[in-house]
Design a protein around this motif. Structure first.
Motif, PDB file in Angstrom:
ATOM      1  N   ILE A   1       0.858  -1.179   0.000  1.00  0.00           N
ATOM      2  CA  ILE A   1       0.000   0.000   0.000  1.00  0.00           C
ATOM      3  C   ILE A   1       0.891   1.225   0.000  1.00  0.00           C
ATOM      4  O   ILE A   1       1.657   1.441   0.934  1.00  0.00           O
ATOM      5  CB  ILE A   1      -0.924   0.009   1.231  1.00  0.00           C
ATOM      6  CG1 ILE A   1      -1.794  -1.253   1.242  1.00  0.00           C
ATOM      7  CG2 ILE A   1      -1.788   1.246   1.243  1.00  0.00           C
ATOM      8  CD1 ILE A   1      -2.603  -1.405   2.485  1.00  0.00           C
ATOM      9  N   LYS A   2       0.787   2.061  -1.032  1.00  0.00           N
ATOM     10  CA  LYS A   2       1.655   3.220  -1.134  1.00  0.00           C
ATOM     11  C   LYS A   2       0.817   4.485  -1.223  1.00  0.00           C
ATOM     12  O   LYS A   2      -0.219   4.521  -1.874  1.00  0.00           O
ATOM     13  CB  LYS A   2       2.556   3.108  -2.363  1.00  0.00           C
ATOM     14  CG  LYS A   2       3.617   2.015  -2.255  1.00  0.00           C
ATOM     15  CD  LYS A   2       4.561   2.055  -3.442  1.00  0.00           C
ATOM     16  CE  LYS A   2       5.641   0.970  -3.303  1.00  0.00           C
ATOM     17  NZ  LYS A   2       6.592   0.998  -4.449  1.00  0.00           N
ATOM     18  N   LEU A  37      -7.440   5.860   1.706  1.00  0.00           N
ATOM     19  CA  LEU A  37      -6.552   4.705   1.578  1.00  0.00           C
ATOM     20  C   LEU A  37      -6.191   4.137   2.949  1.00  0.00           C
ATOM     21  O   LEU A  37      -6.271   2.925   3.176  1.00  0.00           O
ATOM     22  CB  LEU A  37      -5.277   5.128   0.833  1.00  0.00           C
ATOM     23  CG  LEU A  37      -4.247   4.018   0.538  1.00  0.00           C
ATOM     24  CD1 LEU A  37      -4.846   2.993  -0.406  1.00  0.00           C
ATOM     25  CD2 LEU A  37      -2.985   4.608  -0.052  1.00  0.00           C
ATOM     26  N   ILE A  38      -5.826   5.028   3.886  1.00  0.00           N
ATOM     27  CA  ILE A  38      -5.426   4.555   5.235  1.00  0.00           C
ATOM     28  C   ILE A  38      -6.636   3.969   5.959  1.00  0.00           C
ATOM     29  O   ILE A  38      -6.537   2.936   6.628  1.00  0.00           O
ATOM     30  CB  ILE A  38      -4.806   5.712   6.038  1.00  0.00           C
ATOM     31  CG1 ILE A  38      -3.509   6.175   5.359  1.00  0.00           C
ATOM     32  CG2 ILE A  38      -4.532   5.287   7.472  1.00  0.00           C
ATOM     33  CD1 ILE A  38      -2.920   7.432   5.958  1.00  0.00           C
ATOM     34  N   ASP A  67       3.518  -5.542   9.962  1.00  0.00           N
ATOM     35  CA  ASP A  67       4.247  -5.229   8.734  1.00  0.00           C
ATOM     36  C   ASP A  67       3.468  -4.235   7.869  1.00  0.00           C
ATOM     37  O   ASP A  67       4.029  -3.264   7.354  1.00  0.00           O
ATOM     38  CB  ASP A  67       4.510  -6.508   7.940  1.00  0.00           C
ATOM     39  CG  ASP A  67       5.476  -7.447   8.668  1.00  0.00           C
ATOM     40  OD1 ASP A  67       6.190  -6.959   9.561  1.00  0.00           O
ATOM     41  OD2 ASP A  67       5.500  -8.642   8.343  1.00  0.00           O
ATOM     42  N   THR A  68       2.184  -4.475   7.741  1.00  0.00           N
ATOM     43  CA  THR A  68       1.358  -3.596   6.902  1.00  0.00           C
ATOM     44  C   THR A  68       1.293  -2.185   7.484  1.00  0.00           C
ATOM     45  O   THR A  68       1.490  -1.191   6.784  1.00  0.00           O
ATOM     46  CB  THR A  68      -0.060  -4.170   6.774  1.00  0.00           C
ATOM     47  OG1 THR A  68       0.019  -5.485   6.205  1.00  0.00           O
ATOM     48  CG2 THR A  68      -0.912  -3.296   5.877  1.00  0.00           C
ATOM     49  N   LEU A  69       1.006  -2.101   8.797  1.00  0.00           N
ATOM     50  CA  LEU A  69       0.858  -0.783   9.420  1.00  0.00           C
ATOM     51  C   LEU A  69       2.194  -0.061   9.530  1.00  0.00           C
ATOM     52  O   LEU A  69       2.252   1.171   9.474  1.00  0.00           O
ATOM     53  CB  LEU A  69       0.218  -0.927  10.805  1.00  0.00           C
ATOM     54  CG  LEU A  69      -1.188  -1.537  10.806  1.00  0.00           C
ATOM     55  CD1 LEU A  69      -1.753  -1.537  12.220  1.00  0.00           C
ATOM     56  CD2 LEU A  69      -2.124  -0.771   9.881  1.00  0.00           C
ATOM     57  N   LEU A  72       2.807   1.668   6.236  1.00  0.00           N
ATOM     58  CA  LEU A  72       1.969   2.867   6.127  1.00  0.00           C
ATOM     59  C   LEU A  72       2.482   3.982   7.032  1.00  0.00           C
ATOM     60  O   LEU A  72       2.569   5.148   6.640  1.00  0.00           O
ATOM     61  CB  LEU A  72       0.528   2.524   6.507  1.00  0.00           C
ATOM     62  CG  LEU A  72      -0.400   2.129   5.365  1.00  0.00           C
ATOM     63  CD1 LEU A  72      -1.760   1.756   5.904  1.00  0.00           C
ATOM     64  CD2 LEU A  72      -0.543   3.272   4.362  1.00  0.00           C
ATOM     65  N   ALA A  73       2.814   3.638   8.288  1.00  0.00           N
ATOM     66  CA  ALA A  73       3.259   4.640   9.250  1.00  0.00           C
ATOM     67  C   ALA A  73       4.541   5.320   8.789  1.00  0.00           C
ATOM     68  O   ALA A  73       4.719   6.534   8.965  1.00  0.00           O
ATOM     69  CB  ALA A  73       3.462   3.999  10.616  1.00  0.00           C
TER      70      ALA A  73
END
Length: 876
Positions: A1-2, A37-38, A67-69, A72-73
């Motif tokens: 997710i970018k 998106l977030i 890993d995903t968060l 994003l963070a």
């Protein structure tokens, strides 16, 4: 997710970019895209559940979420994103708030995932051993370490220290342990493999399941002993119901293996073939024994599932019946003196029922043995048959002896029991009853009579003849039960009423209580259980208790009204402080105490108005009890005194609580009023002075206590207020609660304590003002005298400059001093003092300026004269 980064130029300053509408509009579009998106990513993560029932599935879930968060963070920390946020915030964009909410949620969820992964990683190695370890010994060794690690996580983790997180994790661990056992125990092969190895396997499986629960309670005990950690108490049904059940099934399987090995195969050994000379018959018996386990091997359901517990229980009961011949004898012999009874069964008939049930069990077993041809003809069969006959004979003798003893005892005891009075009294005094503890009644329906009725019914069901008197009493059971229930209801109502009454109410209703006891008297003096007037007696008691309940209810309603009034008085605030004016400006001292006094006067008027309603409520009670409403009935003398004492207690508590609250406000860090520091007659003092503030505080405390002067006492033996008493021509005395309340040691102590605290506070302020004395030469020295002396000294310009600089520095230094000093409840305003010091410094500067001006003028004139003289001399 970018996150998509802006393509516009953001090199200029934030404030400049925030003023360009096109830039702001473009960045708002990016912000909305990021927010969506977030939000979507967070929703998807929160919807995810562990993929599997084991604990490692939960570890994998949190690792994936972390890993995903994290990805994003990290993107939200990029300089481009931060600058976009800064520009939108500077431009006061309406989209900034929504995006910030989503970012805060992301940070919160990210921190949670990081923390959970960190602590679940501690458990991971143990969970892998639990899931993939070879053999039960690995699981047994892992469980204690795993439980201690769970304790550490429970104590330290911020998110796994709650039941909603820890219980599901532990439930997954319990599921994993159960799964290990389920995989190992294969019923189709268990009874075919080596029995010693099979028994060991079942013992280890049971120990593994029990180890889980044992370690849980060991850790729980350690936590309780420490007394420092959060309690370790979870839903035991979720954690142990399945493992406990599986452990019981493992024990059943172990018992089956034990019985088959020890009780059958050891009997039907090869030696038995040689002794009997009939190997075929022995082989048939061995096959019959093997058939005992056939139902287990052919199960069509999961025996480890609790839902199938009933079916498994039936199979186990059938197995146990088949092997219970020898056990029946032991059970009978061991429990002869104290046989186990079914619920609600009487002792004698219950014992006979128990004996017969054992007989039917052993008889059923013998019948099943007879169906196998020649089984009872063997030595073991003959031995079993002999045991059966001996036990059956002893059981018959046991029944006959029990019945005979009961029949003789019933015929002797029953007539005497029926002569018991209906009621018994636990305590009776000859004097009038004035306290609720004086008397208690009990329905005197003998347990023996109740037992005889039940025994009679059971004996008839068992086929025994019962005595005629016992059958007659048993037929009257419904009537006796109806009488006892109604009597218990009456007595329960009576005892409950007496327990709700205090001593004053008990004394008030003494005559009515005595009348009620007179109605009860036949029940414990004359009437028996075989009397004819029991029904009429119960009706009279019911009517009497109903009337007494009504009377007590009315008195309690009036008491509640009085208590509500007293609660209103007790809860009043006698120190209502004024609100600050214009923000930080506080009321002045005198204004503060005047406000408190005025507000108190309003409250006192309302309190006295409420207080005046109490006699009216007491007169209502008087009307119900004594049929008068005079307020001075002799029957209510002690009742009036009780309430007058309650009023004294309430007023005392009112004053004590208010003084304590005021003392807390005095010692608090919130200023209540303000005073000023001024220069008066060459001294720095408070305005108003410390002594005046002291006096106002003392007067406020005294006024608080004197509130009780407005609550007049009642005349002796009444609830009528005492009228004013004229002692002398101009002197009038009113009897109030003030004389008693003001002498209470608690009130005196609080008043003295507040006075001391206010005095110490004022002393502290005075000490603070002493530091201003360093400027006292500004106003204590005589400017005229000082200037004359300085003029006489003919100072240089440097001297003048030094002195002017000194006074200018003093004036500047004073301006840097704080204008407000908060000392607990007092705010000290220093502005007047600062202004005075500045004015004095300026005065000195003006005086020095004048002196400098005069000195310079004199020197100028002197120089002018010298020049003129020099010119004149040169001309001559």
């Amino acid at each position: 997710i970018k996150l998509e980064m802006p393509t516009i130029n953001l090199d200029r300053e934030v404030t400049a970019l925030a003023t360009v509408p096109e830039v702001v509009e473009a960045l708002e579009s990016y912000a909305m895209t990021w927010q969506k998106l977030i939000s979507t990513a967070l929703e998807e993560q929160l919807k995810k559940v562990p993929q599997g029932d084991g604990p490692l599935a939960e570890v994998n879930l949190w690792r994936e979420r972390k890993d995903t968060l994290s990805a994003l963070a990290e993107q939200t920390k990029l300089p481009e994103v931060q600058k976009v946020l800064a520009i939108l915030q500077e431009a006061e964009s309406e989209h900034t708030g929504d995006l910030q909410i989503v970012l805060r949620d992301l940070r919160k969820r990210h921190v949670e995932a990081l923390d959970n992964v960190k602590f679940l990683s501690i458990l991971e190695c143990y969970l892998k051993n639990l899931t993939h370890g070879t053999g039960f010994h690995v699981v047994l060794d892992t469980i204690p370490s795993l439980m201690n690690a769970l304790r550490m996580v429970w104590v330290i983790s911020r998110y796994y220290n709650k039941d909603e997180r820890m219980v599901p994790l532990m439930e997954r661990i319990a599921w994993e342990i159960s799964k290990r056992v389920y995989k190992v125990v294969d019923l189709h092969m268990l009874f075919k493999e080596d029995r010693a190895a099979a028994k060991k396997k079942m013992a280890e499986a049971k120990s593994t399941l029990e180890q889980w629960k044992k370690c849980y309670f060991a850790v729980r005990a350690q936590i309780e002993t420490s007394g420092r950690e959060q309690h370790w108490e979870f839903d035991r049904k979720r954690l142990f119901e399945k493992t406990d059940y599986m452990a019981s099934v493992c024990q059943d399987l172990y018992d089956i293996l034990q019985v088959i090995t020890e009780e059958f195969y050891n009997v039907f050994s090869p030696e038995l073939k040689a002794v009997t000379g009939d190997p075929k018959r022995v082989d048939d018996l061995v096959r019959a024994v093997n058939g005992l386990t056939s139902p287990m091997e052919e199960l069509t359901f999961n025996l480890f599932s609790i839902e199938n517990a009933h079916d498994w229980k039936l199979i186990m009961e059938e197995f146990k019946e088949k092997v219970s011949v020898e056990n029946i004898k032991q059970i009978f012999v061991q429990n002869l003196k104290d046989p186990p009874l079914y619920k609600n069964q009487p002792p004698v008939a219950g014992a006979i029922y128990w004996s017969r049930s054992l007989f039917y069990r052993i008889k059923h077993t013998i019948i099943r043995f007879q169906e196998v041809e020649g089984l009872l003809a063997s030595e073991r069969g003959k031995e079993v048959k002999q045991i059966y006959l001996q036990v059956a004979k002893r059981m018959k003798e046991y029944e006959d002896q029990k019945y005979s003893h009961w029949r003789d005892g019933t015929e002797q005891i029953l007539p005497e029991v029926l002569k018991n009075n209906l009621l018994t009294v636990s305590s009776v005094t000859e004097e009038p009853i004035t306290t609720k503890e004086s008397v208690r009644f009990i329905v005197n329906f003998s347990p023996i009579l109740r037992e005889i009725i039940i025994e009679t019914k059971y004996m008839e069901q068992l086929g025994f003849p019962v005595p005629a008197i016992a059958r007659y009493v048993a037929l009257q059971e419904d009537k006796y039960l109806r009488y006892t229930d109604r009597l218990k209801n009456i007595l329960d109502r009576y005892h409950k009423l007496m327990e709700t009454m205090n001593e004053a109410e008990t004394k008030l209703l003494d005559d009515h209580i005595q009348e009620l006891l007179r109605v009860f008297k036949p029940g414990h003096k004359r009437l028996k259980w075989n009397s004819l007037g029991v029904g009429d007696f119960i009706v009279q008691c019911t009517q009497a208790i109903r009337e007494f309940e009504s009377l007590v209810r009315q008195i309690h309603n009036n008491s509640e009204g009085i208590n509500n009034t007293l609660l209103f008085i007790e809860s009043r605030n006698l120190f209502k402080f004024p609100l600050s004016k214009n923000g930080d400006e506080l009321p002045k001292v005198k204004e503060f105490f005047e406000h408190v006094k005025c507000e108190r006067a309003k409250d006192v008027t309302h309190m006295v108005r409420k207080y005046s309603t109490i006699p009216q409520l007491l007169m209502k009670v008087e009307g119900r009890v004594a049929n008068t409403k005079s307020g001075k009935s002799p029957k209510l003398t002690s009742y009036y005194a009780y309430w007058e004492n309650r009023i004294y207690q309430v007023l005392t508590q009112l004053i004590v609580k208010n003084l304590q609250a005021f003392n807390a406000a005095v010692l608090g860090n919130v200023p209540l009023f303000q005073t000023e520091a001024i220069l008066s007659v060459s001294e720095i003092v408070l305005q108003p002075s410390a002594s005046e503030i002291d006096k106002m505080a003392v007067q406020c405390i005294q006024d608080c206590v004197e509130v009780t002067k407005h609550f007049l006492r009642w005349m002796h033996g009444t609830c009528i207020e005492c009228p004013p008493q004229h002692v002398e021509e101009d002197e009038v005395i009113t009897f109030s609660f003030y004389s008693d309340v003001s002498q209470n040691p608690l009130i005196i102590e609080q008043a003295v304590l507040i006075t001391q605290n206010v005095h110490e506070l004022l002393v502290s302020l005075s000490k603070y003002l002493k530091q201003w004395k360093r400027y006292q030469l500004l106003w204590k020295l005589d400017k005229g005298v000082v200037m004359e002396r300085l003029a006489a000294e003919k100072p240089t310009c440097v001297t003048f400059d030094e002195r002017l600089q000194f006074y200018m520095k003093v004036a500047q230094e004073v301006t840097q001093q704080p204008l407000i000093k908060d000392e607990q409840c007092i705010r000290l305003q220093l502005a007047p003092l600062v202004y005075t010091v500045q004015e004095n410094a300026r005065g000195w500067m003006i005086s020095l300026g004048k002196l400098l001006n005069e000195s310079a003028r004199e020197e100028l004139f002197s120089l002018q004269e010298e020049i003129q003289v020099g010119v004149f001399n040169s001309c001559c």
